[in-house]
Design a protein around this motif. Structure first.
Motif, short mmCIF file in Angstrom:
data_model
loop_
_atom_site.label_atom_id
_atom_site.label_comp_id
_atom_site.label_asym_id
_atom_site.label_seq_id
_atom_site.Cartn_x
_atom_site.Cartn_y
_atom_site.Cartn_z
N CYS A 1 -0.19 -7.28 -5.70
CA CYS A 1 -0.18 -8.59 -5.17
C CYS A 1 0.03 -8.80 -4.06
CB CYS A 1 -0.59 -9.51 -6.69
SG CYS A 1 -0.53 -11.23 -5.81
N VAL A 2 0.34 -10.06 -3.05
CA VAL A 2 1.52 -10.19 -2.49
C VAL A 2 1.45 -11.28 -2.55
CG1 VAL A 2 1.67 -7.61 -0.91
CG2 VAL A 2 -0.02 -9.82 -0.56
N THR A 3 2.55 -11.94 -2.26
CA THR A 3 2.39 -13.61 -2.13
C THR A 3 3.96 -14.36 -1.26
OG1 THR A 3 2.48 -15.50 -3.46
CG2 THR A 3 3.72 -13.50 -4.11
N ASN A 4 4.02 -14.94 -0.95
CA ASN A 4 5.00 -16.36 -0.63
C ASN A 4 5.59 -16.86 -1.13
OD1 ASN A 4 3.24 -17.65 0.48
ND2 ASN A 4 3.94 -17.00 3.13
N GLY A 5 4.94 -17.11 -2.49
CA GLY A 5 4.99 -18.49 -3.53
C GLY A 5 3.87 -19.06 -3.60
N SER A 6 3.17 -19.53 -2.06
CA SER A 6 2.42 -20.23 -1.58
C SER A 6 0.85 -20.19 -1.28
CB SER A 6 2.74 -21.23 0.03
OG SER A 6 2.63 -20.36 1.31
N GLU A 7 0.61 -18.40 -1.08
CA GLU A 7 -0.02 -17.43 -0.93
C GLU A 7 -0.28 -16.62 -1.80
OE1 GLU A 7 0.74 -17.12 3.54
OE2 GLU A 7 -0.73 -18.98 4.34
N PHE A 8 -1.49 -15.96 -1.45
CA PHE A 8 -1.59 -15.08 -2.41
C PHE A 8 -2.69 -13.94 -2.31
CE2 PHE A 8 0.40 -17.79 -5.49
CZ PHE A 8 0.96 -17.20 -6.07
N ILE A 9 -2.52 -12.90 -1.75
CA ILE A 9 -3.78 -11.44 -1.64
C ILE A 9 -3.64 -10.67 -2.83
CG2 ILE A 9 -4.38 -10.06 -0.10
CD1 ILE A 9 -3.44 -11.95 2.39
N PHE A 10 -4.52 -10.08 -3.01
CA PHE A 10 -4.59 -9.06 -4.10
C PHE A 10 -5.31 -7.82 -3.15
CE2 PHE A 10 -4.92 -12.88 -6.85
CZ PHE A 10 -4.13 -12.61 -8.01
N LEU A 11 -4.45 -6.18 -3.60
CA LEU A 11 -5.13 -5.39 -3.25
C LEU A 11 -5.87 -4.45 -4.82
CD1 LEU A 11 -2.59 -5.99 -1.88
CD2 LEU A 11 -2.57 -4.28 -0.49
N LYS A 12 -6.32 -3.68 -4.19
CA LYS A 12 -6.66 -2.26 -4.59
C LYS A 12 -6.95 -0.83 -3.94
CE LYS A 12 -10.69 -0.47 -8.01
NZ LYS A 12 -12.07 -1.37 -8.12
N LEU A 13 -6.48 -0.03 -5.25
CA LEU A 13 -6.58 1.36 -4.04
C LEU A 13 -6.91 2.05 -4.49
CD1 LEU A 13 -5.10 3.70 -1.52
CD2 LEU A 13 -3.35 3.44 -3.19
N ILE A 14 -7.96 3.17 -4.69
CA ILE A 14 -8.27 3.84 -5.37
C ILE A 14 -8.24 5.93 -4.31
CG2 ILE A 14 -10.23 5.27 -5.97
CD1 ILE A 14 -11.64 2.67 -7.17
N GLN A 15 -7.39 6.65 -5.44
CA GLN A 15 -7.40 8.39 -3.72
C GLN A 15 -7.99 9.09 -4.95
OE1 GLN A 15 -2.97 8.13 -3.31
NE2 GLN A 15 -3.05 6.83 -4.73
N LEU B 1 0.87 -0.84 0.06
CA LEU B 1 0.15 -0.18 -0.18
C LEU B 1 0.13 0.94 0.34
CD1 LEU B 1 -2.86 -1.56 2.61
CD2 LEU B 1 -2.88 -0.36 -0.12
N SER B 2 2.17 1.31 0.66
CA SER B 2 2.82 2.33 0.44
C SER B 2 3.24 2.85 -0.98
CB SER B 2 4.50 2.10 1.04
OG SER B 2 3.70 1.84 2.74
N TYR B 3 3.72 1.91 -1.25
CA TYR B 3 3.90 1.71 -2.67
C TYR B 3 3.01 2.25 -3.60
CZ TYR B 3 8.97 -0.13 -2.66
OH TYR B 3 9.77 -0.33 -2.13
N MET B 4 2.26 1.72 -3.33
CA MET B 4 1.14 2.24 -4.61
C MET B 4 0.57 3.65 -4.09
SD MET B 4 -0.94 -1.96 -3.81
CE MET B 4 -2.57 -1.00 -4.92
N LEU B 5 0.38 3.75 -2.83
CA LEU B 5 0.47 5.59 -2.92
C LEU B 5 0.81 6.24 -3.32
CD1 LEU B 5 -0.33 4.92 1.05
CD2 LEU B 5 -2.03 5.59 0.07
N ALA B 6 2.07 5.99 -3.79
CA ALA B 6 3.26 6.76 -3.99
C ALA B 6 2.82 6.98 -6.00
CB ALA B 6 4.26 6.07 -4.19
N GLN C 1 -8.37 4.48 -0.24
CA GLN C 1 -9.03 3.52 -0.06
C GLN C 1 -9.03 2.39 -0.37
OE1 GLN C 1 -13.47 3.96 0.79
NE2 GLN C 1 -13.84 5.34 -0.87
N TYR C 2 -8.63 1.41 -0.04
CA TYR C 2 -8.44 -0.19 -0.24
C TYR C 2 -9.09 -1.43 0.31
CZ TYR C 2 -6.94 -1.13 4.04
OH TYR C 2 -6.44 -1.69 5.58
N ALA C 3 -8.48 -1.91 -0.52
CA ALA C 3 -9.77 -2.92 -0.48
C ALA C 3 -8.67 -4.81 -0.92
CB ALA C 3 -11.04 -3.69 -1.10
N LEU C 4 -9.08 -5.84 -0.08
CA LEU C 4 -8.48 -6.81 -0.50
C LEU C 4 -8.88 -8.12 -0.61
CD1 LEU C 4 -6.14 -6.38 3.48
CD2 LEU C 4 -5.37 -5.85 1.44
#
Length: 208
Positions: free
Chosen positions: A158-172, A142-147, A177-180
Motif C-alpha cells: 500500500c502506498v499513501t501520502n495520507g490523503s490518497e491510497f493505492i493497494f498493490l499485489k505481486l505474484i512471482q 514493487l522493488s521491495y516486494m520483488l525482494a 506480475q503485479y496489479a493496482l
C-alpha cells in the motif's frame, strides 16, 4: 534489510527490463481489494470520520511529515484492521529520498517503509509539495516486494501520502506480475477510508 542503489531513480520501465515485471490485465488477479470485503461497524465509521477530519485539519498547515501521516492516519487504520495483533509483527525499513526539480529548485521528499509479516509493505510519502504523487512510490514498493524470498506466496503493498491510497499485489510463481487497486482519496465528500479499512481487514484475514 533490502539494499538499493539509487532506489529513488527506479521506475517501472527499469523493473520491467531487469525483472521481467508485467502488469496483470485480468481483474481477477487482484480480487482482494474489491471482492467479498468485510463490513465495518458504526463505531468504526465514527473513528474513520475522526481520522479524516483530523488529517484534513492538519493538512491546512503543510508540510505534513511521514511521521504525522503515520500517527494520525496509518496507525489508527492498522489498529482497526488488526495488524497490531497476533500473528502480525511490524518493522521499519530504510527510508528512500525522492526529489524533483521545479524552476531551478530541488524539492526533496521521503518515502518511509514499514513491513508487516514479510508479506505486506507500506510506503508512506513525506511530501514537501503536492508535486509528489503516489506514482513516485509505486516502483519503490514493487522493488521491495520483488525482494521477498517466499516466491510461492503473493505479496501485497500500500502506498499513501495520507490523503490518497493505492493497494498493490505481486505474484512471482512463474512470471512476475503485479496489479493496482483503484485510488482512494480523503478529498471526496464520501469518506473513502471506509473502503480502505475494509481492504486492510481483508488483507489481514488473508495473511493471518
Amino acid at each position: 534489510m533490502v539494499q538499493f542503489i539509487q532506489a529513488q531513480n527506479v521506475g517501472l520501465a527499469y523493473l520491467e527490463e531487469k525483472f521481467g515485471l508485467r502488469q496483470a490485465k485480468d481483474e481477477v488477479f487482484f480480487p482482494e481489494w474489491w471482492e467479498n470485503l468485510p463490513g465495518i461497524t458504526d463505531s468504526e465509521k465514527q473513528e474513520l470520520d475522526k481520522i479524516k477530519a483530523h488529517f484534513l485539519r492538519l493538512a491546512k498547515y503543510p508540510p505534513l511529515s511521514e511521521e504525522t501521516v503515520k500517527l494520525v492516519v496509518l496507525s489508527p487504520l492498522l489498529n482497526l484492521a488488526g495488524f497490531y495483533d497476533e500473528p502480525f509483527f511490524m518493522r521499519s525499513e530504510q527510508s528512500i529520498e525522492i526529489s524533483v526539480e521545479d524552476k531551478g529548485e530541488v524539492i526533496r521528499g521521503r518515502i518511509d517503509v514499514l513491513v508487516i509479516q514479510e508479506q505486506f509493505w507500506l510506503l508512506v510519502i513525506e511530501s514537501k509539495r503536492s508535486s509528489f504523487s503516489l506514482l513516485e512510490a509505486i516502483p519503490q514498493a514493487l522493488s521491495y516486494m520483488l525482494a521477498n524470498p517466499r516466491l510461492e506466496k503473493p505479496v501485497f503493498g500500500c502506498v499513501t501520502n495520507g490523503s490518497e491510497f493505492i493497494f498493490l499485489k505481486l505474484i512471482q510463481e512463474n512470471i512476475s506480475q503485479y496489479a493496482l487497486s483503484d485510488q482512494f482519496t480523503l478529498l471526496k465528500r464520501k469518506n473513502e477510508l471506509y473502503e480502505v479499512l475494509s481492504i486492510l481487514k481483508n488483507l489481514s484475514q488473508t495473511l493471518s
